[in-house]
Design a protein around this motif. Structure first.
Motif, short mmCIF file in Angstrom:
data_model
loop_
_atom_site.label_atom_id
_atom_site.label_comp_id
_atom_site.label_asym_id
_atom_site.label_seq_id
_atom_site.Cartn_x
_atom_site.Cartn_y
_atom_site.Cartn_z
N MET A 136 0.81 -1.14 0.11
CA MET A 136 0.13 0.11 -0.05
C MET A 136 0.93 1.21 -0.10
O MET A 136 0.45 2.13 -0.68
CB MET A 136 -0.97 0.02 1.40
CG MET A 136 -1.94 1.03 1.20
SD MET A 136 -3.27 1.08 2.32
CE MET A 136 -2.15 0.77 3.85
N ILE A 137 1.94 1.26 0.93
CA ILE A 137 2.82 2.35 0.94
C ILE A 137 4.00 2.50 -0.04
O ILE A 137 4.64 3.29 -0.19
CB ILE A 137 3.19 2.66 2.48
CG1 ILE A 137 4.07 1.54 2.86
CG2 ILE A 137 1.85 2.78 3.21
CD1 ILE A 137 4.56 1.74 4.29
N ALA A 162 4.27 4.71 -3.42
CA ALA A 162 4.39 6.07 -2.99
C ALA A 162 5.80 6.46 -2.42
O ALA A 162 6.25 7.28 -2.75
CB ALA A 162 3.10 6.24 -1.92
N GLY A 200 -2.55 5.48 -8.71
CA GLY A 200 -1.93 5.18 -7.33
C GLY A 200 -2.90 5.78 -6.27
O GLY A 200 -2.87 4.81 -5.27
N VAL A 201 -3.60 6.49 -6.30
CA VAL A 201 -4.42 6.92 -5.15
C VAL A 201 -5.47 5.94 -5.29
O VAL A 201 -5.83 5.57 -4.00
CB VAL A 201 -4.96 8.46 -5.23
CG1 VAL A 201 -5.95 8.92 -4.46
CG2 VAL A 201 -3.60 9.39 -5.38
N ILE A 245 -4.93 2.41 -3.52
CA ILE A 245 -4.48 2.25 -2.17
C ILE A 245 -5.97 1.51 -1.55
O ILE A 245 -6.02 1.02 -0.26
CB ILE A 245 -4.42 3.65 -1.38
CG1 ILE A 245 -3.11 4.41 -1.96
CG2 ILE A 245 -4.66 3.63 0.03
CD1 ILE A 245 -3.06 5.63 -1.34
N LEU A 301 -5.91 -1.69 1.52
CA LEU A 301 -6.62 -1.18 2.67
C LEU A 301 -7.62 -2.12 2.76
O LEU A 301 -7.82 -2.51 4.16
CB LEU A 301 -7.52 0.30 2.31
CG LEU A 301 -8.16 0.98 3.55
CD1 LEU A 301 -7.42 0.96 4.66
CD2 LEU A 301 -8.85 2.25 2.87
#
Length: 385
Positions: free
Chosen positions: A137-138, A141, A238-239, A242, A246
């Motif tokens: 998830m991270i 980014a 990419g946004v 998430i 999640l």
């Protein structure tokens, strides 16, 4: 120990995708093209699938702890090779060696089964595998920001630091848990034959693999659908993406809270139903020609929750079929999940093109979700010890 296992399990999935935003930069720096750098992803996945099969019997013979420590040491070696590589050949070698961190994924499940009862192990695996959701998830980014400000090698310096942290935690916090330590490797390899002959193992393995394939199938084709059909920029993709991990993190948390009370089989069925429902929700706007970013990515929260409930439960059932071969079972389960997921991803990447891209994507996901539900329904009710 659970925190240590979460970190050890998160290293490998983080290393899978944190470098993806830097692929173009790496290609330019090493004088090659994007598809060649892309081999750093595919070769990594192949190595992970193979290593999980090997790690299981080795841990049953020599212990969980030394095999995880050895995997982390090799991960650091591979990361160093990537860091100081000046040619694409050395970079790809480093990526293959990095895949040794997959011992953390496979053996964390075996360790949990060593320590806890079958029902309790599903809850603990749910907590441990939350790292598998948070890392992807991270990862992209973080990798993109670090590449922009500090260069692509800074990404591998971060992986080096996290690898050292994981190695230190495993060394000081993880005790040996294997109750059958010392069994010859040849006998442990024979456990694969025993597992292959156990229909219940393949039911659990199939359910976990097809539920994984539904998610990986989305990964394989969603990029094209997002960019070519919905006209999203890579940043927007990419946004929206998430939402996927999640949901998986939420599902893992629910498994940790509910599995002891609900039981392994029912958790598998509930998770598979949620996964299938999410795919059907995506299918409706596609058939009505009203696909939007929200209708494509929004239901992925539900799919992630379903994955997060089914996967730990099916894994707990699979590693418990033969407690004397928990390590081998964990490795074989991990290999099957990644292998079938890679196949699903390749299929959607191949066929999710043109005007029918979204339809092709959902059909692959739908087939995987249906098979996962069928296998969950016929899964045996297992003892809880």
């Amino acid at each position: 120990m659970l925190v240590t296992l979460m970190i050890a399990s998160a290293i490998s999935p983080l290393a899978i995708n944190i470098f993806i935003p830097s692929m173009a930069t790496i290609a330019e720096a090493l004088g090659t093209d994007g598809p060649t750098v892309g081999l750093g992803l595919s070769l990594y996945l192949v190595a992970v699938a193979v290593l999980q099969v090997i790690a299981g019997p080795l841990s049953d013979r020599y212990g969980r702890r030394p095999v995880i420590i050895g995997g982390m040491v090799l991960f650091l070696v591979g990361t160093a090779i990537c860091l100081f590589s000046e040619t694409i050949g050395w970079f790809l070698i480093g990526r293959i060696v990095q895949a040794a961190s997959a011992t953390g994924i496979a053996l964390s499940r075996a360790i949990v089964r060593d320590v806890y009862s079958r029902r309790r192990s599903a809850a603990m695996i749910g907590y441990v595998t939350m790292g598998l959701a948070v890392a992807p998830m991270i990862g992209p980014a973080v990798g993109g920001v670090m590449d922009t400000w500090l260069g692509w090698r800074s990404v591998f310096w971060l992986l080096m630091a996290l690898g050292v942290l994981s190695l230190v935690l495993v060394h000081f916090d993880l005790n040996e848990t294997n109750p059958n330590l010392g069994t010859p490797v040849t006998r442990q390899l024979s456990n694969y034959g025993k597992l292959i002959s156990e229909p219940s193992f393949w039911i659990f393995a199939g359910a976990s693999s097809f539920i994984t394939a539904a998610f990986f199938g989305f990964l394989g084709g969603a990029t094209f659908v997002s960019v070519e059909v919905l006209r999203l920029t890579p940043a927007e993709y990419g946004v929206w993406f998430i939402l996927c991990p999640l949901g998986y993190a939420i599902g893992n948390f629910l498994t940790g809270r509910m599995s002891e009370r609900v039981g392994i089989k029912r958790m598998m069925v509930i998770g598979s139903v949620l996964t299938l429902a999410s795919v059907l929700v995506i299918l409706v706007p596609i058939l009505l020609d009203r696909l939007s970013p929200l209708s494509l990515f929004g239901p992925m929260i539900l799919l992630g929750i379903g994955n997060g409930m089914t996967l730990p439960s099916a894994t707990a059932g699979g590693v418990s079929v033969r407690t004397d071969a928990a390590g081998a079972a964990a490795g074989l389960l991990g290999s099957a999940q990644i292998g079938l997921g890679a196949i699903a991803s390749s299929i959607t990447a191949t066929f999710a093109v043109g005007p029918a891209a979204a339809t092709s994507l959902v059909l692959v996901m739908l087939g995987a979700a249906v098979l996962a539900l069928l296998l969950s329904l016929i899964a045996p009710r297992v003892a809880e010890t």
